[in-house]
Design a protein around this motif. Structure first.
Motif, short mmCIF file in Angstrom:
data_model
loop_
_atom_site.label_atom_id
_atom_site.label_comp_id
_atom_site.label_asym_id
_atom_site.label_seq_id
_atom_site.Cartn_x
_atom_site.Cartn_y
_atom_site.Cartn_z
N PHE A 14 6.27 4.28 -2.74
CA PHE A 14 5.13 4.42 -1.82
C PHE A 14 5.49 3.62 -0.58
O PHE A 14 5.74 2.41 -0.66
N ASP A 15 5.50 4.27 0.59
CA ASP A 15 6.08 3.63 1.77
C ASP A 15 5.43 4.21 3.02
O ASP A 15 5.47 5.43 3.25
N ALA A 16 4.84 3.35 3.83
CA ALA A 16 4.20 3.81 5.07
C ALA A 16 5.21 4.36 6.07
O ALA A 16 4.82 5.04 7.03
N ILE A 135 -0.35 7.10 -9.16
CA ILE A 135 -1.14 7.54 -8.02
C ILE A 135 -1.41 6.32 -7.15
O ILE A 135 -1.66 5.22 -7.65
N GLY A 136 -1.33 6.51 -5.83
CA GLY A 136 -1.59 5.38 -4.96
C GLY A 136 -1.48 5.75 -3.50
O GLY A 136 -1.04 6.85 -3.14
N ALA A 152 -1.74 -3.39 -5.17
CA ALA A 152 -3.17 -3.35 -4.84
C ALA A 152 -3.71 -1.95 -4.65
O ALA A 152 -4.86 -1.67 -4.99
N SER A 153 -2.91 -1.05 -4.09
CA SER A 153 -3.42 0.30 -3.81
C SER A 153 -2.89 1.34 -4.78
O SER A 153 -2.91 2.54 -4.50
N ARG A 217 -9.94 -4.35 -3.68
CA ARG A 217 -8.69 -5.09 -3.91
C ARG A 217 -7.86 -4.47 -5.02
O ARG A 217 -6.75 -4.94 -5.31
N ALA A 218 -8.38 -3.41 -5.65
CA ALA A 218 -7.64 -2.67 -6.68
C ALA A 218 -8.30 -1.31 -6.83
O ALA A 218 -9.45 -1.12 -6.43
N PRO A 219 -7.60 -0.35 -7.42
CA PRO A 219 -8.20 0.96 -7.63
C PRO A 219 -9.41 0.90 -8.55
O PRO A 219 -9.61 -0.06 -9.31
#
Length: 306
Positions: A14-16, A135-136, A152-153, A217-219
């Motif tokens: 997962f990478d912006a 998933i995130g 966190a996400s 702060r968390a799913p």
């Protein structure tokens, strides 16, 4: 289904910094299919050893850019359907999972037929219960692992509740959220003793919306009967504490419970359990499965909310 993101869009993190594969408007009702990939298990079955595998381990498909999603919001992901392929995989990797000492140093794979039933052994089958393991949304800095640790996400949380009929709320940490999905299971026991369960290629069909000014702060997962508050922390005691705190704050701040009422109700009716592993310090790509801490799930029955 309005859009399909094929498994060829699979990413190792997962990478912006990864360019969006698709852009949709929040709340537009469009249904997006995320196709997932199990090539790593097929290669392991053929080649017999993880160090001979070249496929990406646990890739996620995406990312999806959601217009209107900004840091401080929550991305609302509704899971409508999960379509499975005709088989899945059960795998034992040396050093992985709670039964590593029992299974030994040899890799084990079994191709599992998937249809109206999931054929676990010659005499034992079970109904499919497809769910999304990974998933995130993208982290604000750095990258998020698709294996471990969860972050966190989101990430590789392995929650049986992320299934058709559920809505997942994910923290938005970057513009557009950048949602990615992978690691579909045909069926998985809560806690996932093996760390892989019955992995299966498939297509998860979701729609997305944005809840403005909902800092998480968390799913968080909403099912027809429960709210599930996800604890992510290290050590596991910190994960448990954080999940309970988020449930308490939801009852007091969002639902108007007194602190005392929330305390009493949670002690009587809020069940907790392990999700998937949170992670290891510096995962080795060939031996990445020494877990530290855990993802925890804290269940609040909707019946207590009136």
């Amino acid at each position: 289904m309005d859009h399909l993101l094929p498994k060829s869009l699979g990413q190792a993190s997962f990478d912006a910094g990864i360019a969006p594969a698709l852009t949709v408007a929040a709340g537009g009702g469009e249904r997006i299919g995320f196709e997932t990939d199990d090539a790593v298990y097929a290669q392991l079955h053929e080649r017999g050893s993880l160090d001979k595998v070249t496929a990406t381990i646990n890739p996620v498909t995406g990312p999806l850019y959601v217009e209107g999603a900004e840091p401080g919001d929550a991305l609302q992901v509704t899971v409508h359907e999960i379509h499975l392929k005709d088989h899945g995989w059960s795998v034992s990797l040396p050093g992985a999972g709670a039964l590593a000492d029992r299974m030994g140093e040899r890799s084990f794979t079994r191709r599992i037929p998937v249809g109206e039933r999931v054929q676990l052994t010659e005499r034992i089958d079970t109904a499919p219960r497809p769910m999304i393991g990974c998933i995130g949304t993208a982290p604000a800095t750095g990258t998020g692992s698709t294996i471990m640790p969860s972050f966190a996400s989101g990430g590789n949380m392995d929650l049986t509740d992320v299934a058709p009929g559920a809505t997942v709320y994910l923290p938005v940490l970057v513009p557009g959220a950048l949602l990615s999905i992978g690691d579909i299971h045909a069926v998985m026991a809560r806690g996932e003793s093996s760390f892989v369960a019955i992995e299966a290629e498939g297509v998860a069909v979701v729609s997305v919306d944005v809840v403005k000014s909902m800092p998480l702060r968390a799913p968080r997962v909403e099912t027809p009967g429960e709210w599930c508050f996800i604890g992510i922390g290290d050590p596991v005691q910190e994960s448990i504490k954080r999940g309970y705190e988020d449930m308490f704050d939801f009852l007091v701040d969002d639902r108007g419970f007194t602190r005392e009422d929330a305390y009493v109700v949670m002690s009587a009716l809020a069940h907790s359990e392990l999700g998937g592993p949170t992670g290891s310090g510096e995962p080795d790509p060939l031996h990445p499965f020494t877990a530290v801490g855990a993802v925890t799930v804290h269940r609040l029955p909707k019946s207590v909310l009136g």
